[in-house]
Design a protein around this motif. Structure first.
Motif, PDB file in Angstrom:
ATOM      1  N   SER A 171      35.870  -7.664 -21.717  1.00  0.00           N
ATOM      2  CA  SER A 171      36.484  -6.333 -21.661  1.00  0.00           C
ATOM      3  C   SER A 171      37.291  -6.116 -20.383  1.00  0.00           C
ATOM      4  O   SER A 171      38.046  -5.145 -20.290  1.00  0.00           O
ATOM      5  N   VAL A 172      37.135  -7.010 -19.389  1.00  0.00           N
ATOM      6  CA  VAL A 172      37.879  -6.811 -18.144  1.00  0.00           C
ATOM      7  C   VAL A 172      39.234  -7.485 -18.239  1.00  0.00           C
ATOM      8  O   VAL A 172      39.425  -8.443 -18.995  1.00  0.00           O
ATOM      9  N   PHE A 173      40.192  -6.985 -17.446  1.00  0.00           N
ATOM     10  CA  PHE A 173      41.551  -7.533 -17.485  1.00  0.00           C
ATOM     11  C   PHE A 173      41.596  -8.910 -16.845  1.00  0.00           C
ATOM     12  O   PHE A 173      42.163  -9.845 -17.375  1.00  0.00           O
ATOM     13  N   GLY A 174      41.018  -9.058 -15.679  1.00  0.00           N
ATOM     14  CA  GLY A 174      40.971 -10.357 -15.016  1.00  0.00           C
ATOM     15  C   GLY A 174      39.653 -10.552 -14.306  1.00  0.00           C
ATOM     16  O   GLY A 174      38.944 -11.523 -14.525  1.00  0.00           O
ATOM     17  N   ILE A 175      39.334  -9.583 -13.427  1.00  0.00           N
ATOM     18  CA  ILE A 175      38.084  -9.638 -12.673  1.00  0.00           C
ATOM     19  C   ILE A 175      37.646  -8.220 -12.342  1.00  0.00           C
ATOM     20  O   ILE A 175      38.481  -7.325 -12.152  1.00  0.00           O
ATOM     21  N   SER A 176      36.354  -7.982 -12.341  1.00  0.00           N
ATOM     22  CA  SER A 176      35.803  -6.700 -11.917  1.00  0.00           C
ATOM     23  C   SER A 176      34.444  -6.951 -11.279  1.00  0.00           C
ATOM     24  O   SER A 176      33.871  -8.039 -11.409  1.00  0.00           O
ATOM     25  N   TYR A 177      33.923  -5.938 -10.579  1.00  0.00           N
ATOM     26  CA  TYR A 177      32.661  -6.074  -9.877  1.00  0.00           C
ATOM     27  C   TYR A 177      31.706  -4.969 -10.301  1.00  0.00           C
ATOM     28  O   TYR A 177      32.108  -3.818 -10.457  1.00  0.00           O
ATOM     29  N   ASP A 178      30.454  -5.338 -10.503  1.00  0.00           N
ATOM     30  CA  ASP A 178      29.414  -4.382 -10.867  1.00  0.00           C
ATOM     31  C   ASP A 178      28.299  -4.502  -9.838  1.00  0.00           C
ATOM     32  O   ASP A 178      27.588  -5.510  -9.793  1.00  0.00           O
ATOM     33  N   ILE A 179      28.156  -3.492  -9.002  1.00  0.00           N
ATOM     34  CA  ILE A 179      27.153  -3.500  -7.940  1.00  0.00           C
ATOM     35  C   ILE A 179      26.055  -2.509  -8.298  1.00  0.00           C
ATOM     36  O   ILE A 179      26.321  -1.322  -8.505  1.00  0.00           O
ATOM     37  N   ASN A 180      24.812  -2.980  -8.422  1.00  0.00           N
ATOM     38  CA  ASN A 180      23.696  -2.090  -8.710  1.00  0.00           C
ATOM     39  C   ASN A 180      22.475  -2.538  -7.912  1.00  0.00           C
ATOM     40  O   ASN A 180      22.542  -3.494  -7.150  1.00  0.00           O
ATOM     41  N   ASN A 181      21.360  -1.851  -8.096  1.00  0.00           N
ATOM     42  CA  ASN A 181      20.163  -2.162  -7.306  1.00  0.00           C
ATOM     43  C   ASN A 181      19.638  -3.568  -7.552  1.00  0.00           C
ATOM     44  O   ASN A 181      18.962  -4.141  -6.687  1.00  0.00           O
ATOM     45  N   THR A 182      19.924  -4.126  -8.726  1.00  0.00           N
ATOM     46  CA  THR A 182      19.360  -5.428  -9.089  1.00  0.00           C
ATOM     47  C   THR A 182      20.288  -6.584  -8.769  1.00  0.00           C
ATOM     48  O   THR A 182      19.871  -7.592  -8.198  1.00  0.00           O
ATOM     49  N   ASN A 183      21.553  -6.452  -9.143  1.00  0.00           N
ATOM     50  CA  ASN A 183      22.484  -7.576  -9.030  1.00  0.00           C
ATOM     51  C   ASN A 183      23.815  -7.162  -8.425  1.00  0.00           C
ATOM     52  O   ASN A 183      24.176  -5.987  -8.416  1.00  0.00           O
ATOM     53  N   ILE A 184      24.525  -8.168  -7.940  1.00  0.00           N
ATOM     54  CA  ILE A 184      25.925  -8.040  -7.558  1.00  0.00           C
ATOM     55  C   ILE A 184      26.680  -8.937  -8.531  1.00  0.00           C
ATOM     56  O   ILE A 184      26.632 -10.163  -8.413  1.00  0.00           O
ATOM     57  N   GLU A 185      27.334  -8.359  -9.513  1.00  0.00           N
ATOM     58  CA  GLU A 185      27.955  -9.150 -10.581  1.00  0.00           C
ATOM     59  C   GLU A 185      29.463  -9.230 -10.415  1.00  0.00           C
ATOM     60  O   GLU A 185      30.129  -8.217 -10.197  1.00  0.00           O
ATOM     61  N   VAL A 186      29.966 -10.456 -10.529  1.00  0.00           N
ATOM     62  CA  VAL A 186      31.394 -10.705 -10.601  1.00  0.00           C
ATOM     63  C   VAL A 186      31.709 -10.954 -12.068  1.00  0.00           C
ATOM     64  O   VAL A 186      31.208 -11.919 -12.653  1.00  0.00           O
ATOM     65  N   ARG A 187      32.496 -10.094 -12.663  1.00  0.00           N
ATOM     66  CA  ARG A 187      32.788 -10.194 -14.093  1.00  0.00           C
ATOM     67  C   ARG A 187      34.192 -10.765 -14.301  1.00  0.00           C
ATOM     68  O   ARG A 187      35.172 -10.216 -13.804  1.00  0.00           O
ATOM     69  N   LEU A 188      34.256 -11.889 -15.022  1.00  0.00           N
ATOM     70  CA  LEU A 188      35.514 -12.553 -15.308  1.00  0.00           C
ATOM     71  C   LEU A 188      35.804 -12.504 -16.798  1.00  0.00           C
ATOM     72  O   LEU A 188      34.877 -12.596 -17.615  1.00  0.00           O
ATOM     73  N   ASN A 189      37.084 -12.370 -17.150  1.00  0.00           N
ATOM     74  CA  ASN A 189      37.411 -12.423 -18.574  1.00  0.00           C
ATOM     75  C   ASN A 189      37.252 -13.846 -19.096  1.00  0.00           C
ATOM     76  O   ASN A 189      36.959 -14.772 -18.342  1.00  0.00           O
ATOM     77  N   LYS A 190      37.435 -14.009 -20.376  1.00  0.00           N
ATOM     78  CA  LYS A 190      37.146 -15.291 -21.025  1.00  0.00           C
ATOM     79  C   LYS A 190      37.924 -16.440 -20.396  1.00  0.00           C
ATOM     80  O   LYS A 190      37.343 -17.495 -20.082  1.00  0.00           O
ATOM     81  N   GLU A 191      39.227 -16.254 -20.188  1.00  0.00           N
ATOM     82  CA  GLU A 191      40.052 -17.339 -19.668  1.00  0.00           C
ATOM     83  C   GLU A 191      39.632 -17.720 -18.253  1.00  0.00           C
ATOM     84  O   GLU A 191      39.478 -18.905 -17.928  1.00  0.00           O
ATOM     85  N   ASN A 192      39.453 -16.715 -17.403  1.00  0.00           N
ATOM     86  CA  ASN A 192      39.079 -16.998 -16.017  1.00  0.00           C
ATOM     87  C   ASN A 192      37.678 -17.592 -15.917  1.00  0.00           C
ATOM     88  O   ASN A 192      37.417 -18.478 -15.095  1.00  0.00           O
TER      89      ASN A 192
END
Length: 290
Positions: A171-192
């Motif tokens: 669902s992300v365009f290229g890269i996005s970040y999700d920061i919460n109490n449990t994890n620091i997530e780097v979200r990449l789209n399928k191609e990346n």
């Protein structure tokens, strides 16, 4: 030891958007919890969370030649332990003398003997995979958990999972970040994410990838922590960050004042910029230029 996708070319698990051609993206997840129990020992609780796997390929009484495998590697002293199980839930003890620093944990489903499985999407619920008989040789890895999980086991007996995770998110365009109490997530789209999975672990590229996507993630996490967006009392990674900064005489309140966000990030990641430029120097001096 990294488990390469090319050694389990069986389309048996899938993400919601995957099809037969995308089987290399097929993953399942697992949880891990490590607790110190004294005498230099740690209790690990692991639970596999398989999804979209037909019952014909899951360990159990009906499939005695299919097992869950847990592989634990201590990268500092090259010590490895493998545990086989019929149950997706497992509890066992690690000796802290053999597992120090960064410890990687892989989980997978594998065969102990050659088997043949007749897959039928009309009854097995494995539509978009395959119809017919699939042969698995002895020792075949049927499915692997992603991502590889990491623990940081310190000499003071404190054990924590590496909070930074690289995950796929179409669902992300290229890269996005999700920061919460449990994890620091780097979200990449399928191609990346596919490019990352194939090439990011190469020794020549690792430091560049760290600076390109991990450093910004950790910087964002530090900012969120300093601004009170993270509940430190209920966040293991936040406590670890604060402890690590304190070791360098940096207080959380100093960030943005006497200590820049960039400096704090360098401390937490053990000078990734310097490591990157040293790798760049090595790259150039070895004559690897266009």
């Amino acid at each position: 030891m990294k488990i390469k996708e090319r050694i389990y070319p069986y389309p048996v698990v899938k993400e919601e958007t995957a099809d037969y051609k995308d089987y290399k993206q097929a993953t399942f997840d697992f949880t891990i919890d490590a607790r110190e129990i004294g005498n230099g020992e740690f209790k690990l609780n692991l639970e596999i969370l398989p999804k979209s796997i037909t019952y014909k390929l899951l360990p159990g009484e009906d499939n005695p030649n299919i097992k869950y495998g847990f592989q634990i590697d201590s990268l500092m002293n090259k010590y490895r332990k493998f545990i086989s199980s019929d149950s997706p839930k497992l509890e066992f003890i690690l000796d802290g003398a053999n597992f120090i620093g960064r410890v990687e944990v892989n989980a997978y489903i594998y065969t102990t003997e050659r088997i043949e499985v007749n897959l039928d999407d009309s009854t097995d619920g494995n539509e978009a995979f395959y119809n017919g008989i699939v042969e698995f040789p002895k020792g075949a890895i049927i499915a692997v958990a992603r991502p590889t999980r990491q623990l940081i086991i310190k000499s003071d007996g404190v054990s924590r999972e590496n909070p930074v995770r690289i995950v796929r998110d179409d669902s992300v365009f290229g890269i996005s970040y999700d920061i919460n109490n449990t994890n620091i997530e780097v979200r990449l789209n399928k191609e990346n994410h596919e490019i990352y999975s194939r090439y990011a672990k190469d020794p020549l590229m690792k430091q560049f990838v760290t600076n390109a996507i991990v450093v910004p993630a950790v910087s964002k996490a530090i900012r969120a922590l300093a601004e009170g967006q993270i509940d430190q009392e209920n966040s293991e990674w936040a406590n670890f960050f604060v402890e690590r900064l304190n070791e360098e005489q940096i207080d959380l309140a100093d960030i943005g004042e006497s200590v820049s966000l960039e400096e704090a990030t360098e401390v937490l990641l053990n000078n990734p910029t310097t490591k990157m430029f040293k790798k760049l120097q090595e790259y150039g001096e070895n004559g690897i230029r266009g």
